[in-house]
Write an enzyme that holds these catalytic residues in place. Structure first.
Site, PDB file in Angstrom:
ATOM      1  N   LYS A  12       0.855  -1.211   0.000  1.00  0.00           N
ATOM      2  CA  LYS A  12       0.000   0.000   0.000  1.00  0.00           C
ATOM      3  C   LYS A  12       0.876   1.240   0.000  1.00  0.00           C
ATOM      4  O   LYS A  12       2.065   1.205   0.372  1.00  0.00           O
ATOM      5  CB  LYS A  12      -0.938   0.031   1.218  1.00  0.00           C
ATOM      6  N   ASP A 136      -2.299  -1.182  10.602  1.00  0.00           N
ATOM      7  CA  ASP A 136      -2.510  -1.169   9.145  1.00  0.00           C
ATOM      8  C   ASP A 136      -3.137  -2.462   8.627  1.00  0.00           C
ATOM      9  O   ASP A 136      -3.463  -2.551   7.443  1.00  0.00           O
ATOM     10  CB  ASP A 136      -1.163  -0.991   8.415  1.00  0.00           C
TER      11      ASP A 136
HETATM   12  O1  C5P Z   1       0.013  -0.714  15.144  1.00  0.00           O
HETATM   13  P1  C5P Z   1       1.444  -0.903  14.767  1.00  0.00           P
HETATM   14  O2  C5P Z   1       2.046  -2.107  15.441  1.00  0.00           O
HETATM   15  O3  C5P Z   1       1.672  -0.932  13.306  1.00  0.00           O
HETATM   16  O4  C5P Z   1       2.223   0.371  15.306  1.00  0.00           O
HETATM   17  C1  C5P Z   1       3.607   0.393  15.458  1.00  0.00           C
HETATM   18  C2  C5P Z   1       3.977   1.542  16.383  1.00  0.00           C
HETATM   19  O5  C5P Z   1       3.732   2.781  15.735  1.00  0.00           O
HETATM   20  C3  C5P Z   1       3.145   1.593  17.653  1.00  0.00           C
HETATM   21  O6  C5P Z   1       3.743   0.863  18.673  1.00  0.00           O
HETATM   22  C4  C5P Z   1       3.144   3.091  17.973  1.00  0.00           C
HETATM   23  O7  C5P Z   1       4.356   3.432  18.622  1.00  0.00           O
HETATM   24  C5  C5P Z   1       3.176   3.730  16.623  1.00  0.00           C
HETATM   25  N1  C5P Z   1       1.855   4.158  16.134  1.00  0.00           N
HETATM   26  C6  C5P Z   1       1.256   5.289  16.686  1.00  0.00           C
HETATM   27  N2  C5P Z   1       0.040   5.700  16.211  1.00  0.00           N
HETATM   28  C7  C5P Z   1      -0.574   5.023  15.222  1.00  0.00           C
HETATM   29  C8  C5P Z   1       0.023   3.879  14.637  1.00  0.00           C
HETATM   30  C9  C5P Z   1       1.255   3.478  15.131  1.00  0.00           C
HETATM   31  O8  C5P Z   1       1.802   5.931  17.585  1.00  0.00           O
HETATM   32  N3  C5P Z   1      -1.751   5.455  14.769  1.00  0.00           N
END
Ligand code: C5P
Length: 298
Positions: A12, A136
């Site tokens: 994406k 995501d």
């Molecule tokens: O959800 P995911 O594991 O992909 O997110 C990775 C990191 O990115 C999270 O631990 C967080 O620190 C940060 N993040 C965030 N806000 C979001 C998505 C991700 O702070 N909306």
């Protein structure tokens, strides 16, 4: 059980990504426009007595840290069973790269394993599992063009945006998403009131015309100073005639829109000089194309 089968796991880009604020749970409130593109990994599924993942790329972990294994375990547990499979991943999407490779693999694994294990899983069955794996992941249960709200996991599919002449460029930089979000201090957060940003985001998304819009990725202000090479990718692509350029997700990949194939090809040739940059000529994948390619029934 069905015999062995293979599914594409698409990458994406984020047509835009606005950070609205920090939430009490530590995540950031986002408004983004997701888009599936033709660059993809390939995942092979087959029945087995053990749960086993292999990958053609020796740098990709195949243990519990791989989101495919997390997806397989979460799906299996949600059914209160101990289900097994042999999964082989052919990796092409740079990871990490801001192209959602790992998240796409997880969602494709949920779709593929639900079929392999004949689970009759609905979108509503898979969504909570997808959200639990990463922000995501839910988008990749839909594909096409979709608005992402909340921490990115609240998906609203919208009319497909079509772009034929895209170029993805990934410099050799490993950007850690959590560090990028950590560095987004109050000062660099979007100043305008979140409601009006959301209104503008929706209008931009629904206009279908991104060429003549201002596209912003609020993570660029923290990523570019730390990784000047990504900034250089954007500037180079603009110099080479791109109509729009923007970093995807938390980087390091940048996408460029070109008006015609000729300009894109000239740019690709000129980028031969940048031997450490990976380049992918891609097109958008619509929601119908996505659903057909993954044989999605829900
Ligand atoms: O959800 P995911 O594991 O992909 O997110 C990775 C990191 O990115 C999270 O631990 C967080 O620190 C940060 N993040 C965030 N806000 C979001 C998505 C991700 O702070 N909306």
């Amino acid at each position: 059980m069905p015999g062995p089968f293979t599914l594409p796991s698409f990458a994406k880009i984020n047509w835009f990504l606005r950070v609205l604020g920090k939430r009490d749970d530590g995540f950031h409130e986002l408004c983004t426009l997701f888009q599936t593109v033709s660059l993809h990994d390939t995942i092979h599924f087959a029945e087995s007595d053990v749960l086993r993942l292999t990958c053609n790329d020796p740098f990709v972990p195949t243990d519990e840290s791989n989101l495919i294994i997390r997806a397989a375990k979460a799906l299996s547990e949600s059914k209160g069973r101990s289900l097994r499979a042999k999964i082989h991943l052919e990796k092409r999407i740079p990871s990490p790269g801001g192209l959602g490779g790992g998240s796409s693999n997880a969602a494709t694994a949920l779709i593929g394993l639900a079929r392999l294990w004949e689970l009759d899983a609905s979108l509503n069955d898979l969504l909570p599992i997808a959200k639990g794996i990463g922000s995501d992941v839910p988008f990749f249960l839909y594909g096409g063009t979709a608005l992402g709200a909340g921490r990115g996991e609240v998906i609203e599919p919208i009319e497909d945006i079509h772009e034929q002449f895209l170029l993805l460029v990934t410099p050799d930089e490993a950007v850690a998403t959590c560090e990028v979000f950590d560095r987004i201090a109050a000062a660099s957060l979007t100043k305008t009131d979140p409601e009006s940003i959301l209104r503008v985001c929706r209008l931009t998304a629904e206009s279908g015309d991104l060429r003549n819009k201002t596209l912003a990725n609020d993570l660029e202000v923290v990523v570019f100073p730390a990784y000047p090479e990504i900034d250089r990718v954007e500037k180079t692509l603009l110099d080479l005639g791109a109509a729009q350029v923007l970093m995807s997700g938390s980087g390091a990949s940048v996408f460029a829109m070109f008006d015609k194939e000729e300009t894109r090809q000239t740019a690709i040739k000129a980028l031969d000089l940048e031997s450490t940059w990976r380049k992918f000529a891609v097109a958008t994948i619509s929601r119908n194309e996505y659903r057909e390619a993954l044989n999605i029934a829900f």
